[in-house]
Design a protein around this motif. Structure first.
Motif, PDB file in Angstrom:
ATOM      1  N   GLY A 257      -4.729   0.239  -2.462  1.00 26.47           N
ATOM      2  CA  GLY A 257      -3.618   0.712  -3.281  1.00 26.47           C
ATOM      3  C   GLY A 257      -4.073   1.142  -4.662  1.00 26.47           C
ATOM      4  N   LEU A 258      -4.897   0.335  -5.268  1.00 23.65           N
ATOM      5  CA  LEU A 258      -5.383   0.678  -6.602  1.00 23.65           C
ATOM      6  C   LEU A 258      -6.219   1.947  -6.560  1.00 23.65           C
ATOM      7  CD1 LEU A 258      -6.321  -2.872  -7.921  1.00 23.65           C
ATOM      8  CD2 LEU A 258      -4.485  -1.399  -8.741  1.00 23.65           C
TER       9      LEU A 258
ATOM     10  N   LEU B  49      -3.465   2.327   4.389  1.00 26.01           N
ATOM     11  CA  LEU B  49      -2.596   1.788   3.336  1.00 26.01           C
ATOM     12  C   LEU B  49      -1.133   2.087   3.630  1.00 26.01           C
ATOM     13  CD1 LEU B  49      -2.123   0.538   0.509  1.00 26.01           C
ATOM     14  CD2 LEU B  49      -2.416   2.841  -0.434  1.00 26.01           C
TER      15      LEU B  49
ATOM     16  N   THR C 154       4.674   7.842  -9.114  1.00 28.51           N
ATOM     17  CA  THR C 154       3.485   8.149  -8.329  1.00 28.51           C
ATOM     18  C   THR C 154       2.429   8.774  -9.236  1.00 28.51           C
ATOM     19  OG1 THR C 154       4.670  10.115  -7.672  1.00 28.51           O
ATOM     20  CG2 THR C 154       4.604   8.310  -6.107  1.00 28.51           C
TER      21      THR C 154
ATOM     22  N   ALA D  79      -5.970   4.275  -4.387  1.00 24.34           N
ATOM     23  CA  ALA D  79      -5.126   5.414  -4.012  1.00 24.34           C
ATOM     24  C   ALA D  79      -4.521   6.043  -5.262  1.00 24.34           C
ATOM     25  CB  ALA D  79      -4.016   4.972  -3.067  1.00 24.34           C
ATOM     26  N   VAL D  80      -4.253   5.187  -6.233  1.00 30.14           N
ATOM     27  CA  VAL D  80      -3.661   5.664  -7.478  1.00 30.14           C
ATOM     28  C   VAL D  80      -4.704   6.355  -8.341  1.00 30.14           C
ATOM     29  CG1 VAL D  80      -2.687   4.858  -9.656  1.00 30.14           C
ATOM     30  CG2 VAL D  80      -1.788   3.991  -7.505  1.00 30.14           C
TER      31      VAL D  80
ATOM     32  N   GLY E  80       2.646   4.781 -13.182  1.00 29.89           N
ATOM     33  CA  GLY E  80       3.783   4.298 -12.409  1.00 29.89           C
ATOM     34  C   GLY E  80       3.648   2.834 -12.052  1.00 29.89           C
ATOM     35  N   PHE E  81       2.458   2.438 -11.731  1.00 29.59           N
ATOM     36  CA  PHE E  81       2.178   1.053 -11.391  1.00 29.59           C
ATOM     37  C   PHE E  81       2.640   0.107 -12.490  1.00 29.59           C
ATOM     38  CE2 PHE E  81      -0.237  -2.704 -10.938  1.00 29.59           C
ATOM     39  CZ  PHE E  81      -0.334  -2.869  -9.581  1.00 29.59           C
TER      40      PHE E  81
ATOM     41  N   HIS F 119      -5.779  -4.413   1.038  1.00 25.60           N
ATOM     42  CA  HIS F 119      -4.755  -3.421   0.744  1.00 25.60           C
ATOM     43  C   HIS F 119      -4.484  -3.288  -0.744  1.00 25.60           C
ATOM     44  CE1 HIS F 119      -4.102  -4.534   5.011  1.00 25.60           C
ATOM     45  NE2 HIS F 119      -4.139  -3.217   5.106  1.00 25.60           N
ATOM     46  N   ALA F 120      -4.689  -4.366  -1.458  1.00 20.94           N
ATOM     47  CA  ALA F 120      -4.556  -4.280  -2.907  1.00 20.94           C
ATOM     48  C   ALA F 120      -5.584  -3.286  -3.454  1.00 20.94           C
ATOM     49  CB  ALA F 120      -4.755  -5.653  -3.538  1.00 20.94           C
TER      50      ALA F 120
END
Lengths: 180, 180
Positions: free
Chosen positions: A9-10, A77, A140, A12-13, A144-145, A5-6
């Motif tokens: 997530g990365l 995710l 987003t 997805a960004v 943002g991260f 999921h990490a």
DNA sequence: ACTCGACATGTCACTATTGACACGTCACGG
DNA sequence: CCGTGACGTGTCAATAGTGACATGTCGAGT
């Protein structure tokens, strides 16, 4: 597995190569949330691609492959993120050290606690100093991260700093009492 | 390995059986610092005994063995604790979730953040409520461990709570702006 | 032309960790 | 006397993760 999921997530960004993902884990992500080396990232990307959660979006120079998240990946995710907060895995060597201070004799404990207080105070200050005004950067977005991580880091160091100060005071009071 | 030192630390505070150690990891220790199940604890105890860092102090009913730390074990533990703060391992699924919020769309992100804010606020309150007056309990005693952990927990939940509130405010501002 | 450092991906053996299964004991209440 | 639940220890296969090793590319500076 959380690494799954990490990575989702990365990606997805922002679509990234394995190399870039590896770099990400060397920053705030690896410092506060989750560590991973390239030797676990590359195989995991292959698995994710096989499961259809990510895909190779682009092949660049030096044999690099840029992965992008797929619609299914995004769904997976989201499901993971929105799921009720289960008791996730926790491993933090620093916190372990902090707790085990009670196994030391008071003198050693004080030395250690002072070290922790000093270090965390410094780090919190450094982070505050480099905190830039970023009113216009949305969460987003790729930036943002970093924002979320930076604000978390400051609060994290403050918390440990405050804890260490409390412990020092308590311990000093204790030593005073035993001296009389 | 940190499990090694976690066990040494626990045994330094008080001799325990494998079963009791397993229980310890189910409390604050496992929640904030380091997790372990009995299936890794028992073999590790055997290894530690072979290395002479712990020893069987007592054999009780139901085949239980109470382990105690040895002088060498204490030395090893002290060395590990007092060593310069290297970048220890960090794995925290909750924090990972928090950071990955930037991969969600703003609406989902808000829902999640509000959930986190609510949950951490509650937990911090609960911990404060059960925080008893313990002026006379020294750190370097079996109870010291719990004290350190409890104070850490409060600060930890406060930190995440404050972080979530900050994130919510930022995100709402963002949404307002995009509406106009 | 050469060297160096960042870019880029990979294998493999070893260690660590988990989850499922397994087994036996003791105290207490019905 | 029987059941149940906490006590107490263990194995084993599978998975996850690390560290050492391996290999090659590209751009910039000398």
């Amino acid at each position: 597995m959380s690494l799954t999921h990490a990575l989702l997530g990365l990606l997805a960004v922002r679509p990234s190569s394995g190399y870039e993902l590896t770099r990400s884990f060397e920053g705030d992500l690896g410092r506060y949330a989750w560590q991973a080396g390239h030797t676990s990232i590359y195989p995991e990307l292959t698995k994710l691609a096989e499961r259809g959660l990510v895909e190779v979006a682009h092949e660049g120079a030096r044999g690099s492959r840029t992965y992008a998240i797929t619609t299914e990946g995004r769904a997976e995710l989201r499901e993971w993120l929105m799921a009720p907060p289960r008791g996730g895995r926790v491993r933090n060597e620093q916190v372990l050290r902090m707790f085990l201070i009670s196994a030391l004799d008071p003198k050693d404990a004080l030395v250690l606690l002072r070290g922790i207080a000093g270090h965390t105070g410094e780090r919190a200050g450094e982070l505050r100093a480099i905190r830039v005004e970023t009113d216009d950067v949305p969460f987003t977005s790729p930036e943002g991260f970093g924002l979320l991580a930076a604000e978390y880091g400051i609060r994290q160091y403050d918390a440990v700093h405050s804890w260490a100060l409390w412990a020092i005071e308590r311990l000093e009071k204790e030593l005073d009492r035993s001296r009389t």
